[in-house]
Design a protein around this motif. Structure first.
Motif, PDB file in Angstrom:
ATOM      1  N   HIS A 115     -47.646  -1.675   8.430  1.00  0.00           N
ATOM      2  CA  HIS A 115     -46.877  -2.738   9.079  1.00  0.00           C
ATOM      3  C   HIS A 115     -47.306  -2.743  10.550  1.00  0.00           C
ATOM      4  CE1 HIS A 115     -42.860  -4.824   9.959  1.00  0.00           C
ATOM      5  NE2 HIS A 115     -43.320  -4.499  11.154  1.00  0.00           N
TER       6      HIS A 115
ATOM      7  N   ARG B  89     -42.809  -9.157   1.959  1.00  0.00           N
ATOM      8  CA  ARG B  89     -43.714  -8.169   2.536  1.00  0.00           C
ATOM      9  C   ARG B  89     -45.137  -8.604   2.231  1.00  0.00           C
ATOM     10  NH1 ARG B  89     -45.888  -6.344   5.645  1.00  0.00           N
ATOM     11  NH2 ARG B  89     -46.297  -4.213   6.276  1.00  0.00           N
TER      12      ARG B  89
ATOM     13  N   GLY C 127     -45.692  -8.160  11.613  1.00  0.00           N
ATOM     14  CA  GLY C 127     -44.378  -7.803  11.076  1.00  0.00           C
ATOM     15  C   GLY C 127     -43.383  -8.947  11.038  1.00  0.00           C
TER      16      GLY C 127
END
Lengths: 222, 262
Positions: free
Chosen positions: B147, B224, B230
């Motif tokens: 991430h 995701r 992010g």
């Protein structure tokens, strides 16, 4: 035929042709924008706890503005840099002005500088230390663009990011590149201010020099 | 002192405001005022200078910088390929994941998984809303990816859930459409380009490190994707729209780059 050859050998141009001066100042603007906006971006997640850049030194109000400026100025730097490289290779200027760089000359320059005897009457020729710094900063900028790409696109250019040791090391490399450029900038500006005619030449073009200015550097007078 | 016309307010004291405290501290008040006035003037001057320096956040300069940012969206779409992001080992996973939102973790308002529904709209054949129970039964894919936050920090996370491309197929979404927009329980909004939505490492995550995602990280459903910064990974998703109309997002409205590909 011989006529045209004669004409060619006697043709003269300004020390810094208009195209080169334009590229120099565009590069200066791009670099300053990149550094100031980069500091703004850095402040959002510092690499070193002891180092935050004061807000007045940074460009943009918030991080997003720093990012906007950074990702605009990168185009300015890259497009201008490609133009500069193309111009430098095509006209032979880079080879003529920057090569050769001899270690013995660098040593001699440093000796002279320490004795305050470094000659700077002739601004049409770079001494060996200048050549080394100019070629060095060009390489640093190329590496800086690569580490920038590694941070911007760590998935699409993942090999580049991996080559630098991963995302955080790529950030560190980009930071070190910035520090090197800022260091160069301080020396470059300080020396230019000491010999103001170099600044005038970079604005107005400087003295006329022969087109095929390839004569070897005169031996330093003892 | 001019006497103002009496107010009819019931909060106004009948006999006027008691001035005794003011009288007693007159000197102190005058002193503070003088100092503040001086400070105020200096600050105002500094503020003017600041505004001079920061023309970048408003007006023509901001319009220009946003136009460049849109151009960069296009360049990034060209640079985008379906190549996979590097994946990592399970022992490299950071637990719990790092929290991030436009507010602090204490201000997270947990979503009730029993009442929660995923609403669907736009270019989708079957727009029936989904319950958490239904979504948690779908075949899962796990990704252990890095991430990367726009701020510069990163961590390795282990996410699982239904791949977004599978889910889009299941609901009969028009995958020729340009965008997928998300609405979230905290009024956050996010829009993905279709190419990213169909990337093999883009999932509707329901689990982190094999357990249901905890409240601060987007329970019951979050996005995701391995190919975006992010902030593109919407948490606490409540609605999804497949559309050809571009919709600005929570952060793009504030000037962050929309595509934000990595």
């Amino acid at each position: 035929m011989s006529d045209s050859l004669t004409v060619k050998s006697t043709r003269r141009h300004k020390l810094h042709p208009a195209a080169l001066r334009t590229m120099h100042w565009i590069n200066a603007i791009a670099m300053i924008l990149l550094i100031g906006s980069g500091w703004k971006i850095y402040n959002d997640e510092v690499l070193f706890g002891w180092l935050h850049f004061p807000d007045w030194m940074t460009f943009g109000v918030y991080a997003q503005h720093g990012l906007q400026i950074h990702f605009f100025a990168m185009w300015l730097l890259v497009i201008n840099g490609i133009a500069y490289a193309a111009y430098g290779f095509a006209t032979g200027r880079l080879r003529r002005k920057m090569l050769p760089i001899r270690l013995s000359e660098i040593a001699a320059n440093i000796r002279d500088a320490l004795r305050f005897k470094l000659a700077h009457d002739d601004i049409t020729r770079y001494n060996a230390v200048q050549k080394m710094l100019y070629v060095g900063i060009m390489l640093v900028i190329v590496i800086q663009i690569l580490s920038g790409l590694a941070i911007w696109k760590p998935v699409q250019f993942q090999e580049l990011t991996a080559l630098l040791g991963g995302f955080q090391y790529a950030r560190l490399a980009h930071f070190i590149g910035m520090a090197a450029i800022v260091g160069f900038l301080i020396i470059h500006v300080a020396l230019a201010l000491l010999v103001p005619k170099t600044i005038i030449a970079m604005v107005a073009g400087g003295p006329d020099v022969a087109d095929d200015d390839t004569a070897p550097h005169p031996a330093p007078a003892e | 002192m001019a006497i103002r016309s009496p107010s009819s307010s019931i909060f106004r004291p009948k006999n006027g405001v008691d001035q005794s405290v003011m009288e007693e501290n007159k000197k102190l008040i005058a002193d503070i005022n003088r100092r503040n006035l001086l400070r105020g003037t200096v600050s105002l001057g500094a503020l003017t200078m600041l505004t001079g320096c920061s023309v970048s956040d408003t007006g023509a300069m901001q319009a220009f910088l946003r136009a460049v940012s849109s151009f960069n969206d296009g360049v990034q779409a060209l640079l985008f390929t379906n190549r996979l992001a590097p994946t990592f080992r399970e022992d490299q996973v950071v637990k719990p994941p790092r929290f991030n939102a436009f507010y602090e973790i204490e201000d997270v308002k947990p979503v009730d998984g029993q009442k929660w529904k995923l609403e669907l709209s736009g270019l989708i054949e079957n727009k029936t809303a989904w319950t958490a129970e239904q979504i948690y039964k779908l075949p899962e894919q796990e990704i252990i990816v890095r991430h990367i936050c726009v701020e510069g920090w990163d961590y390795i996370g282990q996410w699982s859930g239904v791949p977004l491309s599978d889910f889009l197929k299941r609901i009969g979404a028009d995958t020729k459409a340009k965008y997928i927009s998300f609405k979230c329980a905290d009024d956050y909004t996010e829009t993905l380009d279709m190419a990213t939505a169909l990337h093999p490492q883009t999932i509707l995550a329901t689990k982190y490190a094999r357990d249901p995602i905890a409240d601060p990280f987007g329970f019951p459903l979050r996005l995701r994707t391995s190919t975006k910064l992010g902030f593109k990974n919407a948490k606490w998703i409540t609605a999804m729209e497949v559309t050809n109309t571009f919709q600005e997002t929570y952060w793009s409205k504030q000037g962050f780059n929309w595509f934000a590909g990595i």
